[in-house]
Design an enzyme around this catalytic site. Structure first.
Site: not given
Ligand code: SF4
Length: 238
Positions: A12, A40, A94, A124, A160, A188, A218
């Protein structure tokens, strides 16, 4: 034999960005470290280690140089601790996670009760809660939501990668737990899009090969959803 590739696949945006930032630090003269594996995926972690970017579990293991914060983010105390140690911080959190952290903080700053929808032990979710002074009530399931007492004002922030379906169902319960509900829908779509594409393809082919870390939640989930639609599926790393 025809080989088809899922419409949405691969890293992603947030992970791609974090890996690129880590790779860039390898060009510097000083040693750099990632706080926890950057992703991971053992092959990517090994390739970074070969270039001199080492994964460590805590700041105590870093004598000097650069520390890279991975996409899941960390709490504010880590930034302070890194600064006190004189480390150069490369923040690869992110931007979607950063937004969730700031939203959680704003809920607490506005004196509202904070509810975080997400997995209790996920880094997270832990980082989001730390930005809110650890004041959030973490809700993983409808059952968790049911036992929350009634409050005047409530703000909700979401992990997310949380399921859209579960989100709707839990919000339905939380609406009855407060007079004033403010929802920050910080989901997300990257994970969902990949799962949808995998399912679509798995319904049309004889065999699915899912490539990714065996230790990646994931990637395991991608293999699982393919098996769930009855397609023979192999999860491989290399
Ligand atoms: S929130 Fe998580 S899944 Fe979405 S782009 Fe960022 S790292 Fe990737």
């Amino acid at each position: 034999m025809e080989i088809r590739i899922a419409e949405n696949c691969g890293f992603c945006y947030g992970v791609k960005r974090a890996v690129a930032m880590a790779q860039k630090t390898a060009e510097n003269d000083f040693t750099s470290y990632t706080l926890g594996p950057i992703i991971h995926n053992p092959q990517v972690v090994q390739s970074l280690a070969d270039d001199g970017v080492r994964a460590v579990n805590s700041l105590e293991e870093i004598p000097d140089g650069q520390v890279i914060i991975r996409s899941h983010g960390v709490g504010p105390a880590i930034y302070k601790e890194a600064e006190d140690k004189g480390l150069d911080v490369v923040d690869a959190t992110c931007p979607h996670v950063k937004k969730a952290q700031q939203d959680a903080k704003s809920v607490v700053d506005d004196n509202m009760t904070l509810v975080i929808l997400g997995e209790k032990k996920h880094p997270e979710v832990i980082s989001i809660n730390l930005w809110a002074g650890n004041k959030g009530i973490i809700v993983e399931s409808e059952k968790d939501a049911e036992i929350i007492p009634f409050v005047e004002n409530m703000g909700v922030v979401v992990q997310t990668t949380f399921s859209q379906f579960k989100f709707q169902s839990i919000i339905g319960i939380l609406e009855k737990k407060t007079k004033n509900l403010k929802v920050f829908k910080t989901i997300c779509t990257a994970t969902q899009e990949r799962q949808n594409s995998a399912v679509e393809l798995a319904k049309e082919v004889n065999l699915m090969i899912v490539i990714g870390g065996k230790n990646s939640g994931n990637t395991n989930r991608l293999a699982e959803v393919c098996r769930d639609v009855g397609c023979t599926t192999y999860h491989i790393e290399t």
